[in-house]
Design a protein around this motif. Structure first.
Motif, mmCIF file in Angstrom:
data_model
loop_
_atom_site.group_PDB
_atom_site.id
_atom_site.type_symbol
_atom_site.label_atom_id
_atom_site.label_comp_id
_atom_site.label_asym_id
_atom_site.label_seq_id
_atom_site.Cartn_x
_atom_site.Cartn_y
_atom_site.Cartn_z
ATOM 1 N N GLY A 1 -95.423 -36.707 -118.740
ATOM 2 C CA GLY A 1 -95.651 -36.936 -120.166
ATOM 3 C C GLY A 1 -95.701 -38.418 -120.463
ATOM 4 N N HIS B 1 -105.151 -40.359 -118.266
ATOM 5 C CA HIS B 1 -106.001 -41.419 -118.835
ATOM 6 C C HIS B 1 -106.822 -40.878 -120.000
ATOM 7 N N SER C 1 -101.470 -45.631 -112.968
ATOM 8 C CA SER C 1 -102.056 -44.482 -112.274
ATOM 9 C C SER C 1 -101.311 -44.190 -110.970
ATOM 10 N N GLU C 2 -100.925 -42.923 -110.810
ATOM 11 C CA GLU C 2 -100.265 -42.524 -109.548
ATOM 12 C C GLU C 2 -101.305 -42.503 -108.422
HETATM 13 N N1 LIG Z 1 -101.903 -34.973 -122.549
HETATM 14 C C1 LIG Z 1 -100.965 -35.559 -121.805
HETATM 15 N N2 LIG Z 1 -99.911 -36.162 -122.405
HETATM 16 C C2 LIG Z 1 -98.947 -36.749 -121.668
HETATM 17 N N3 LIG Z 1 -98.947 -36.815 -120.338
HETATM 18 C C3 LIG Z 1 -99.991 -36.246 -119.692
HETATM 19 C C4 LIG Z 1 -101.048 -35.590 -120.378
HETATM 20 N N4 LIG Z 1 -101.929 -35.113 -119.452
HETATM 21 C C5 LIG Z 1 -101.421 -35.460 -118.241
HETATM 22 N N5 LIG Z 1 -100.269 -36.134 -118.383
HETATM 23 C C6 LIG Z 1 -99.420 -36.649 -117.333
HETATM 24 O O1 LIG Z 1 -100.201 -37.196 -116.302
HETATM 25 C C7 LIG Z 1 -99.773 -36.658 -115.065
HETATM 26 C C8 LIG Z 1 -100.900 -36.725 -114.095
HETATM 27 O O2 LIG Z 1 -101.979 -35.909 -114.550
HETATM 28 P P1 LIG Z 1 -103.426 -36.173 -113.942
HETATM 29 O O3 LIG Z 1 -103.291 -36.436 -112.454
HETATM 30 O O4 LIG Z 1 -104.342 -35.130 -114.428
HETATM 31 O O5 LIG Z 1 -103.804 -37.548 -114.651
HETATM 32 P P2 LIG Z 1 -104.611 -38.774 -114.038
HETATM 33 O O6 LIG Z 1 -105.340 -39.399 -115.169
HETATM 34 O O7 LIG Z 1 -105.381 -38.373 -112.811
HETATM 35 O O8 LIG Z 1 -103.410 -39.737 -113.608
HETATM 36 P P3 LIG Z 1 -103.113 -40.408 -112.204
HETATM 37 O O9 LIG Z 1 -104.199 -41.433 -111.985
HETATM 38 O O10 LIG Z 1 -101.754 -40.950 -112.402
HETATM 39 O O11 LIG Z 1 -103.167 -39.266 -111.188
HETATM 40 C C9 LIG Z 1 -99.317 -35.259 -115.425
HETATM 41 O O12 LIG Z 1 -98.397 -34.778 -114.441
HETATM 42 C C10 LIG Z 1 -98.616 -35.516 -116.735
HETATM 43 O O13 LIG Z 1 -97.290 -35.990 -116.482
#
Ligand SMILES: Nc1ncnc2c1ncn2[C@@H]1O[C@H](COP(=O)(O)OP(=O)(O)OP(=O)(O)O)[C@@H](O)[C@H]1O
Ligand SMILES: [Mn+2]
Length: 269
Positions: free
Chosen positions: A194, A228, A246-247
């Motif tokens: 979150g 994002h 970003s993870e």
């Molecule tokens: N609408 C949202 N509000 C808050 N947190 C969110 C939301 N959507 C996703 N997240 C958070 O982002 C985390 C990673 O989701 P996701 O991998 O789809 O995103 P990402 O944009 O690819 O990010 P990353 O580059 O970190 O992987 C989820 O586990 C959640 O904790």
């Protein structure tokens, strides 16, 4: 052998202004009789500059640094769009080692200056959140690469456009995002699911918020996912800015008005 000054002097020929980035006192004094206006761009005004632009973040990328300084100088009216400007800064650690000639009109508002100065939150709060995100990006949690999402400013509206994923550890506390304890806390959190919601003044209002902006019209770079997407969406619907770690690729990105404004690599800080 022709004089190097003649060969390289063209870089500063007929410039309309000079930007000095974080000059020492002596270096700044040596420009006392400069024929063109001298503008100092630094974290703080240690040289009592006649024209000063505050740099809220020591941008590792020289282009971001010059972009911020130029947009700040344009915004303050120290420089006009039609001006040609010499920017003196350092590419490597230490003193000024580089002069770059730039046309002020080539700085279509990238938004990096507005990100700090045109936000609801104080520039120092934006800077503090960047520093937390960069620190988290460098160190992770127990050495593991993590992701995080910080929504900064306009907290009331952001809370109305989101819901809790879990209990809120900040409910009854007054923790400022610049407090050193924040870095320790974030490493101890079991997970950083979150979003963290931060107020205009930098108080952490909540953790574990699930943002629910409407997703239409959100245009983010390919390969970025829901975190994002949510960051871009919430900044389009509120006056908040978002800073995302970003993870997946470890980069720190900033969103404002639904747009990706800035991308930093924590390893460069
Ligand atoms: N609408 C949202 N509000 C808050 N947190 C969110 C939301 N959507 C996703 N997240 C958070 O982002 C985390 C990673 O989701 P996701 O991998 O789809 O995103 P990402 O944009 O690819 O990010 P990353 O580059 O970190 O992987 C989820 O586990 C959640 O904790
Ligand atoms: Mn992902």
């Amino acid at each position: 052998m022709s004089d190097l000054r003649d060969l390289l002097g063209g870089i500063v020929d007929d410039v309309d202004a000079i930007l000095l980035f974080s000059p020492s006192g002596t270096y700044h004094e040596s420009f006392a009789d400069a024929e063109v206006p001298v503008i100092v761009v630094a974290g703080e005004d240690t040289v009592d500059a006649e024209r000063f632009v505050e740099l809220p973040l020591a941008f590792a990328d020289v282009r971001d640094r010059i972009r911020f300084g130029m947009e700040g100088a344009l915004d303050a009216g120290f420089v006009e769009e039609e001006h040609v400007v010499a920017c003196a800064t350092n590419v490597f650690e230490g003193a000024i080692d580089t002069v770059t000639r730039v046309n002020a009109d080539s700085f279509s508002r990238s938004g990096v200056y507005d990100l700090f100065v045109e936000s609801r939150a104080d520039p120092s709060v934006i800077r503090d959140v960047f520093e937390v995100a960069v620190e988290l990006g460098k160190k992770g949690q127990k050495g593991k690469q993590v992701g995080a999402l910080f929504v900064v400013g306009d907290a009331g509206k952001v809370m109305n456009k989101s819901r809790p994923l879990s209990y809120n550890p900040f409910e009854k506390s007054h923790v400022h995002v610049g407090d050193p304890i924040v870095n320790v806390m974030l490493k101890e959190f079991s997970r950083l699911d979150g979003a963290f919601v931060v107020s205009d003044s930098g108080k952490i209002v909540s953790a574990y918020r699930y943002l629910e902006p409407s997703a239409e019209g959100t245009d983010i770079p390919k390969g970025l996912g829901a975190r994002h997407m949510a960051a871009a969406g919430i900044t389009r619907e509120t006056n908040a800015v978002c800073i995302v770690l970003s993870e997946s690729d470890g980069l720190v990105r900033a969103f404002q008005g639904g747009d990706l404004i800035l991308e930093l690599d924590p390893e460069e800080y």
